[in-house]
Design a protein around this motif. Structure first.
Motif: not given
Length: 631
Positions: A113-120, A135-141, A234-240
């Motif tokens: 994948d190639v991801i922009d600065l907003q995590g998309e 189109g998937t947002n991975v900014s939380y990863r 909680r941290e693990i849940q936030a990062s999914r």
């Protein structure tokens, strides 16, 4: 009144049965323990080899993909796409999508994948599939955040779109030194799990959270080996990271540690549902930071070895027990037969004795009287002969001891006088009269000591005890060293003396000097023909019993075992015929015993001396008493 009761079973005392039972249980326990330890050690070697293979394969598999994001990030079209942002033309987007698709196909990864600065995700290798990541947002990863913050990122998790677990590698895409986005690669670990599967064992990779992320046992994946705190949950849940799953702790029980990297534990048996099995657990750090590789080895083989050892010991004891019962029964049969024969013989003897006693009473009495008269005369004659032999032997012993003692007492001063005179002549030739006069004064002292010796011989009969005083060991050794100074120098002998300052023992000064001179002379004889000529004289500090150990060791050939047992007896010697009478060590032993000390001899079998003999004298320490210096 005491009643002595002896309980026997099949002719064997009860205490013997009890001793045999105790011996059996002790031997069985020792054999079982030995078999267990040996089997577990062998299993630990297998586990270490397995860990080496798994770590190497993990490093090789991950190394293929770790540099892929950095390579993709250097592609001009990727930087152009990220630089253009939402204004990028469909042509540049298609070019990057097809490039990522080719890279993913050639590398064998799951997605690129190639991801922009907003995590998309703005470009993906699966752009033309139904489950496209575009189109998937991975900014939380975490891997995306780490790539922008540190340049690279690494993360193991479950895909939010596909639900498939995998390992993510990410690298920042930079323009003029600033990050403008990131490139990411996802790879599958199914091939590793398939390659690691082996009967009777389980292999897994544990991440920094303590969660099993790679496992040859599918039911154990995404379970933890240690409790996870609420904050970390909680941290693990936030990062999914695990696709919203709650991480449960694997139900296992840790046992005793076997070594620094191995321990015993009970885990659920994936081969038999509802059962737990004991395993040898071994682990080591994985090639990737924060992870570790763990392998579980079934100890059923070690249990089998224990059973074989127990069966062997039991069989051996059964065979020995049957043989013992057979021997007891055979002995009882022989004893009963002999008892019957003895009873018959006794009856015949009694009958013959009764007839002989009644017919020859007077004859026997007369013969006994005559025999008593003859025996008394023989006894008186043997007594006179024995007295004469004792007197003769005593005279010979006294003459031998006096001759041997006089020879050894006068020989050493004469050797010293000869040495000092030679040195004095050398000093005169060198025009050094002061040193020559000093040597002559020493000669005078030695002559005085010889005069004292002859005086002591006159009082030999009325001087049974030795007057013991505190004598300096350093002074006594210095006297002996002076006597043999020329010989030590001429023969190239290395003489090492290690005696603590102020060491003193209870002895008689001149006799202690004689003892050390005798032992040093024997040591010089021992190393004379040797390739390595080393003599070491040492004394230890007083021990808790207030005793001082004084030793003289040489690098000679040692003492033959048949001679060592009788070394301190008169006329026992290791020297060639004509070079000694074998009285030196016997006299030395008597002198040492007169001090209240003890002398012994041993052969050196190891250490830096490598061979030779060592004489040890255990003196009574006299450190707190006045020290009498050697004459």
């Amino acid at each position: 009144m005491r009643i002595n009761v002896r309980v026997r079973i099949r002719g064997i005392p009860l205490w013997a049965w009890a001793a045999a039972a105790a011996l059996y249980f002790g031997a069985a326990a020792a054999a079982v323990e030995f078999a267990w330890n040996r089997a577990i050690d062998a299993l630990a070697e297998v586990g270490a080899h397995r860990l080496d293979l798994y770590a190497a394969s993990l490093k090789s598999e991950l190394g293929r993909f770790e540099m892929m994001p950095a390579i993709v990030a250097r592609q001009d079209s990727v930087r152009a796409l990220l630089g253009a942002g939402p204004r990028a033309s469909p042509e540049i987007v298609h070019e990057v999508d097809t490039y990522l698709e080719a890279v993913n196909r050639d590398a064998g990864s799951l997605a690129v994948d190639v991801i922009d600065l907003q995590g998309e995700v703005i470009a993906a290798s699966n752009w033309n599939q139904s489950l496209s990541f575009v189109g998937t947002n991975v900014s939380y990863r975490p891997y995306f955040k780490d790539a922008l913050a540190h340049g690279t990122g690494r993360f193991f998790g479950i895909g939010t779109n596909t639900g498939m677990p995998g390992l993510y590698f990410a690298s920042a895409v930079r323009d003029a030194g600033k990050p403008i986005g990131a490139a990411a690669v996802k790879l599958s670990v199914d091939a590793l799990e398939a390659a690691w599967r082996a009967p009777g064992e389980a292999a897994m990779v544990i991440d920094s959270n303590g969660v099993i992320v790679i496992s040859t046992v599918p039911a154990w994946k995404f379970t933890a080996l240690k409790p996870i705190t609420a904050d970390r949950q909680r941290e693990i849940q936030a990062s999914r990271q695990y696709a919203g799953r709650t991480v449960d702790v694997l139900a296992y029980r840790r046992g005793d540690d076997w070594s620094g990297t191995a321990w015993l534990g009970r885990f659920p048996d994936w081969r038999n549902k509802g059962r737990s099995t004991q395993f040898l657990v071994m682990s080591r750090p994985a090639p990737q930071a924060g992870d570790s590789v763990m392998v579980l080895l079934d100890v059923a083989g070690a249990r089998h070895q224990q059973q074989l050892a127990l069966a062997f010991v039991t069989g051996a004891f059964l065979i020995a027990g049957l043989y013992a019962l057979y021997a007891v029964q055979r002995r009882r049969a022989i004893a009963e037969k002999l008892k019957a024969q003895d009873a018959l013989r006794l009856a015949n003897d009694r009958l013959e004795m009764t007839v002989a006693q009644r017919t020859a009473a007077l004859t026997a009495a007369n013969e006994r009287m005559q025999q008593e008269i003859v025996e008394r005369k023989r006894t008186e004659q043997r007594l006179r002969d024995t007295q004469q032999e004792v007197v003769h032997a005593g005279k010979l012993a006294v003459l031998g001891q006096m001759a041997a003692g006089l020879t050894h007492e006068l020989n050493q001063p004469l050797v010293a006088i000869r040495t000092l005179c030679d040195n004095a002549r050398t000093f005169f030739e060198r025009n050094q009269p002061a040193q020559a006069v000093a040597n002559l004064e020493r000669v005078a002292k030695l002559v005085d000591s010889m005069a004292v010796l002859t005086g002591e011989l006159k009082a030999f009969a009325r001087k049974p005890d030795v007057e013991r005083v505190a004598v300096s060991l350093n002074e006594a050794v210095a006297h002996a060293r002076l006597i043999y100074e020329a010989r030590i120098r001429d023969e190239g002998v290395q003489l090492d003396v290690t005696i603590p300052a102020g060491s003193a023992v209870w002895a008689e000064s001149s006799q202690l000097q004689q003892v050390i001179v005798n032992l040093l002379g024997n040591a010089l004889d021992a190393v004379r023909d040797g390739h390595r000529r080393v003599i070491r004289i040492a004394a230890a500090d007083p021990d808790e019993r207030d005793r001082v150990l004084f030793t003289i060791a040489d690098s000679g050939p040692g003492i033959a075992p048949e001679v060592l047992a009788h070394l301190f007896e008169p006329f026992v010697t290791t020297k060639p015929r004509g070079h000694g009478l074998g009285l030196g060590l016997a006299i030395t032993s008597r002198i040492v015993e007169g001090f209240g000390a003890r002398i012994s001899a041993t052969n050196l079998v190891d250490g830096d001396m490598r061979s030779g003999a060592q004489f040890t004298i255990e003196f009574a320490a006299a450190t707190s008493q006045r020290v009498v210096h050697g004459r």
